[in-house]
Design an enzyme around this catalytic site. Structure first.
Site, PDB file in Angstrom:
ATOM      1  NE  ARG A 270      -5.940  -3.722  -6.893  1.00 42.50           N
ATOM      2  CZ  ARG A 270      -5.440  -4.752  -5.542  1.00 42.50           C
ATOM      3  NH1 ARG A 270      -4.398  -4.281  -4.982  1.00 42.50           N
ATOM      4  NH2 ARG A 270      -5.629  -5.574  -5.678  1.00 42.50           N
ATOM      5  CG  HIS A 274      -0.997  -1.906  -6.805  1.00 40.68           C
ATOM      6  ND1 HIS A 274      -2.073  -1.803  -5.929  1.00 40.68           N
ATOM      7  CD2 HIS A 274       0.133  -1.983  -6.638  1.00 40.68           C
ATOM      8  CE1 HIS A 274      -0.649  -0.759  -5.161  1.00 40.68           C
ATOM      9  NE2 HIS A 274       0.913  -1.037  -6.237  1.00 40.68           N
ATOM     10  CE1 TYR A 283      -4.528  -9.524  -4.915  1.00 42.98           C
ATOM     11  CE2 TYR A 283      -2.462  -9.480  -5.228  1.00 42.98           C
ATOM     12  CZ  TYR A 283      -3.126  -9.068  -5.589  1.00 42.98           C
ATOM     13  OH  TYR A 283      -4.021  -8.257  -5.960  1.00 42.98           O
TER      14      TYR A 283
HETATM   15  C1  LIG Z   1       7.768   4.665   0.360  1.00 47.37           C
HETATM   16  C2  LIG Z   1       7.071   2.752  -0.015  1.00 47.37           C
HETATM   17  N1  LIG Z   1       7.594   1.736   0.141  1.00 47.37           N
HETATM   18  C3  LIG Z   1       6.294   0.974  -0.767  1.00 47.37           C
HETATM   19  C4  LIG Z   1       6.441   0.946  -2.129  1.00 47.37           C
HETATM   20  C5  LIG Z   1       5.245   0.182  -2.623  1.00 47.37           C
HETATM   21  N2  LIG Z   1       4.514  -0.187  -2.971  1.00 47.37           N
HETATM   22  C6  LIG Z   1       3.687   0.752  -3.975  1.00 47.37           C
HETATM   23  S1  LIG Z   1       2.095   0.852  -4.176  1.00 47.37           S
HETATM   24  C7  LIG Z   1       2.002  -0.155  -1.886  1.00 47.37           C
HETATM   25  C8  LIG Z   1       1.017  -0.537  -1.225  1.00 47.37           C
HETATM   26  C9  LIG Z   1       0.355   0.593  -1.010  1.00 47.37           C
HETATM   27  O1  LIG Z   1      -1.193  -0.028  -0.481  1.00 47.37           O
HETATM   28  P1  LIG Z   1      -2.685   1.256   0.005  1.00 47.37           P
HETATM   29  O2  LIG Z   1      -2.112   2.268   0.046  1.00 47.37           O
HETATM   30  O3  LIG Z   1      -3.448   0.441   0.878  1.00 47.37           O
HETATM   31  O4  LIG Z   1      -2.466   1.950  -1.948  1.00 47.37           O
HETATM   32  P2  LIG Z   1      -3.600   1.602  -2.774  1.00 47.37           P
HETATM   33  O5  LIG Z   1      -2.468   1.156  -3.478  1.00 47.37           O
HETATM   34  O6  LIG Z   1      -4.405   0.057  -2.241  1.00 47.37           O
HETATM   35  O7  LIG Z   1      -4.402   2.607  -3.720  1.00 47.37           O
HETATM   36  C10 LIG Z   1       3.537  -0.789  -1.479  1.00 47.37           C
HETATM   37  C11 LIG Z   1       3.601  -2.033  -0.122  1.00 47.37           C
HETATM   38  C12 LIG Z   1       6.295   1.991  -2.400  1.00 47.37           C
HETATM   39  N3  LIG Z   1       5.918   2.377  -3.307  1.00 47.37           N
HETATM   40  N4  LIG Z   1       6.763   3.229  -1.373  1.00 47.37           N
END
Ligand SMILES: Cc1ncc(C[n+]2csc(CCOP(=O)(O)OP(=O)(O)O)c2C)c(N)n1
Ligand SMILES: [Mg+2]
Length: 371
Positions: A270, A274, A283
């Protein structure tokens, strides 16, 4: 092309019969990746300009998204995205004003037709898409059971799907961070037991917001986990669009023939924040970011096309010009979207509403419309 099987014992079936991308396909993939890059970077600008309240960019993940979305059979398969799958949607031909309208918060769930597009609404619940995909894929196998029982086979056994019609395949998109959710364990175990036709497509982009993969994925990789479920896995170079397309074609062929699920872990990065409300400077340093990102997937495809004599500067210029025209049209479409009546939020939750929801709708009307 780097393609490696990460699972001992569970093999992909019929993978050798899958063709490598042709020259015209590689050119098309380039056009799509350029269109996606331009729309993605523009969407960040739209957010800064106030056209949309928020957006989750996918800068650097174009090869993983376009290569995988391109392989989907729009007649039979069904895709379950997260909040970051704009490139998949574009490669599948989803209406992009409808897709991007979710980011405008015009309406909950976006305004494209999921059934006609073969893409479920954008999913913000981390790992939610994975459970939905397995449910849909299980439905495909239940159809086979139903057909078999119509033909007089009343057995409770999971049927021999190898003799059945080719199956529609569900594609579950999820991130490295989502793979740490319990839901993913349940989804993979269930899919493997029931031989559900589902491709678990992880984009390992190195981060879950501010947490690096190595701090939340145990066991070395997401792909390594598949062995525990007896699911074949491919860990691939997710920034090589040809490798992604090949892996996806292999996985789809395996599932379609009734061999159960496959896991693909596309290693990518990425490159940006985010989301538009994130500041990666809190970070990681810019220097580490540049180093870890590696070569840009679009530049890599460009080099390949040049080296193989498949494209020239005129082609690259026209791909960019087309991307700019497309983005202008989508922007105009977005700008003209009006907000939807608030009462609609109660209308499409269940096919038949529940008494509790009807009561909520009544109270909402009372407060907002003073009826
Ligand atoms: C059930 C839940 N827990 C926490 C969140 C908050 N949250 C949104 S994106 C994220 C990180 C996800 O990371 P990843 O699966 O690696 O996907 P990326 O964003 O890197 O594409 C979190 C913790 C959420 N949306 N849903
Ligand atoms: Mg991630």
């Amino acid at each position: 092309m780097t393609l490696s099987s990460a699972t001992a014992g569970a093999a992909l079936v019929g993978a050798d019969a899958v063709p490598a991308p042709s020259g015209p396909e590689l050119r098309r993939l380039y056009e799509l990746m350029v269109a996606v890059r331009h729309l993605d970077t523009s969407a960040v600008a739209w957010q800064r300009q106030g056209l949309i309240p928020g957006y989750a960019p996918e800068l650097g993940q174009e090869a993983a998204q376009v290569g995988s979305g391109f392989a989907v059979d729009l007649e039979r398969d069904f895709v379950f995205p997260t909040y970051r799958e704009m490139g998949v949607a574009r490669a599948m031909g989803v209406d992009m004003v409808g897709y991007m309208s979710t980011h405008k918060a015009t309406w909950h769930g976006g305004m494209y037709d999921p059934v006609a597009s073969r893409m479920a609404p954008i999913q913000a619940v981390v790992a939610g898409s994975v459970l939905h995909a397995v449910g849909w894929a299980h439905g495909q196998t239940l159809n086979v059971v139903r057909e078999n029982s119509v033909q007089g086979n009343q057995s409770d056994e999971i049927p021999d799907r190898q003799s059945a019609e080719p199956l529609g395949v569900a594609v579950a998109y999820f991130g490295d961070g989502a793979s740490s959710q319990g839901d993913v364990h349940e989804a993979m175990n269930f899919a493997a037991v029931m031989k559900a036709p589902v491709v678990f497509f992880t984009q390992n982009n190195g981060w879950a917001i501010s947490v690096p993969t190595e701090k939340q994925v145990a066991g070395g990789s997401v792909a390594a986990r598949a062995a525990g479920y007896g699911i074949p896995a491919l860990q691939i170079d997710g920034n090589d669009v040809a490798a992604v397309l090949m892996a996806m074609r292999q996985a789809l062929a395996h599932c379609r023939a009734g061999n159960g699920p496959v896991l693909i872990e596309a290693m990518t990065y990425r490159r940006g924040p985010h989301s538009t409300s994130d500041d990666p400077g809190r970070y990681r340093t810019l220097e580490a970011e540049r180093q870890d990102a590696g070569a840009d997937p679009i530049s890599r495809l460009r080099e390949k096309l040049l080296a193989e004599g498949l494209a020239d500067q005129e082609f690259f210029d026209s791909a960019l010009a087309a991307a700019k025209v497309e983005e202008e049209e989508i922007r105009a479409g977005m700008a003209s979207l009006d907000s939807r009546p608030g009462s609609e939020m109660f209308d499409f939750v269940f096919q038949e509403s529940t008494p509790a929801l009807a009561e909520q709708a009544r109270r909402w009307r009372e407060e907002t419309e003073h009826v």
